[in-house]
Design a protein around this motif. Structure first.
Motif, PDB file in Angstrom:
ATOM      1  N   ARG A   1      89.056 -22.468  22.784  1.00 14.22           N
ATOM      2  CA  ARG A   1      87.809 -22.517  22.014  1.00 14.22           C
ATOM      3  C   ARG A   1      87.027 -23.811  22.284  1.00 14.22           C
TER       4      ARG A   1
ATOM      5  N   GLU B   1      83.333 -23.976  23.830  1.00  9.64           N
ATOM      6  CA  GLU B   1      82.269 -24.677  23.117  1.00  9.64           C
ATOM      7  C   GLU B   1      81.644 -25.773  23.991  1.00  9.64           C
TER       8      GLU B   1
ATOM      9  N   ARG C   1      79.523 -24.047  26.577  1.00 13.49           N
ATOM     10  CA  ARG C   1      78.335 -23.476  25.939  1.00 13.49           C
ATOM     11  C   ARG C   1      77.310 -24.568  25.654  1.00 13.49           C
TER      12      ARG C   1
ATOM     13  N   LYS D   1      88.817 -11.467  20.869  1.00 11.31           N
ATOM     14  CA  LYS D   1      87.721 -12.109  20.132  1.00 11.31           C
ATOM     15  C   LYS D   1      87.151 -13.279  20.931  1.00 11.31           C
ATOM     16  N   LEU D   2      88.016 -14.044  21.550  1.00 11.85           N
ATOM     17  CA  LEU D   2      87.561 -15.168  22.363  1.00 11.85           C
ATOM     18  C   LEU D   2      86.763 -14.673  23.578  1.00 11.85           C
TER      19      LEU D   2
ATOM     20  N   HIS E   1      84.920 -12.055  23.648  1.00 17.63           N
ATOM     21  CA  HIS E   1      83.597 -11.708  23.123  1.00 17.63           C
ATOM     22  C   HIS E   1      82.756 -12.954  22.885  1.00 17.63           C
ATOM     23  N   GLU E   2      83.380 -14.017  22.426  1.00 19.24           N
ATOM     24  CA  GLU E   2      82.650 -15.269  22.213  1.00 19.24           C
ATOM     25  C   GLU E   2      82.112 -15.809  23.543  1.00 19.24           C
TER      26      GLU E   2
ATOM     27  N   ASP F   1      79.194 -13.650  24.522  1.00 19.66           N
ATOM     28  CA  ASP F   1      78.015 -14.007  23.718  1.00 19.66           C
ATOM     29  C   ASP F   1      77.398 -15.310  24.213  1.00 19.66           C
TER      30      ASP F   1
END
Length: 177
Positions: free
Chosen positions: A105, A109, A112, A163-164, A166-167, A170
């Motif tokens: 994560r 981040e 991103r 889920k990660l 998908h993050e 996104d």
């Protein structure tokens, strides 16, 4: 024309109850069943027969959606085995896994925030490879060992990984617009 709505999805498609399935056989069986039960084929019948056709078509589609993807298939196998994976309530994970998730994560981040599409795409590829490795272990737990507790733990891990993914998707989408 009748389909036993009480049989499990594996039986519905003529597949053995296993995590490793013949996807081509699943696709073929789905097409054959759809051809038999599609409501359009029964439009000329009574209302009761139309409703039955709709139920059959719904069951066939639900079964196909469940079995065609590994994670829902694994969850379904656990359900058939009477194992509550505790997906909503059991979020206890090993400290090593949680540390790994934090690292993933943080990397997502950082990429991103930096607007680094290449880094995000690299993370996505690495995560997909990692998910395949974890998925292989899931197949082993379900098919070879019948270790449903370990499989339930792996399903929960894969849900975190999904889920990660998908993050990351996104984040990539946000950077591309």
């Amino acid at each position: 024309m009748s389909i036993d709505l009480k049989q499990d999805f594996f039986g519905l498609f003529g597949l053995p109850r296993a995590f490793a399935i013949d996807e081509a056989k699943l696709d073929q069986a789905w097409h054959e069943l759809q051809a038999r039960v599609h409501p359009d084929r029964h439009a000329h019948l009574s209302d009761a027969e139309k409703r039955a056709s709709m139920q059959w078509a719904t069951r066939v589609n639900e079964g196909y959606r469940t079995l065609r993807k590994p994670l829902p298939r694994a969850q379904y196998l656990l359900e058939l085995a009477g194992v509550d994976a505790g997906l909503e309530t059991n979020t206890a994970m090993s400290p090593a896994f949680l540390m790994e998730q934090m690292e993933w994560r943080e990397a997502v981040e950082e990429a991103r925030q930096a607007g680094d599409v290449d880094a995000l795409e690299s993370l996505h590829v690495r995560l997909r490879t990692h998910a395949k490795e974890v998925m292989a272990g899931l197949g082993e737990d379900l098919d070879d060992k019948a270790d449903f507790d370990a499989a339930a733990d792996t399903v929960r891990r894969l849900m975190f990984i999904e889920k990660l993914q998908h993050e990351i998707d996104d984040a990539l989408e946000a950077l591309e617009t």
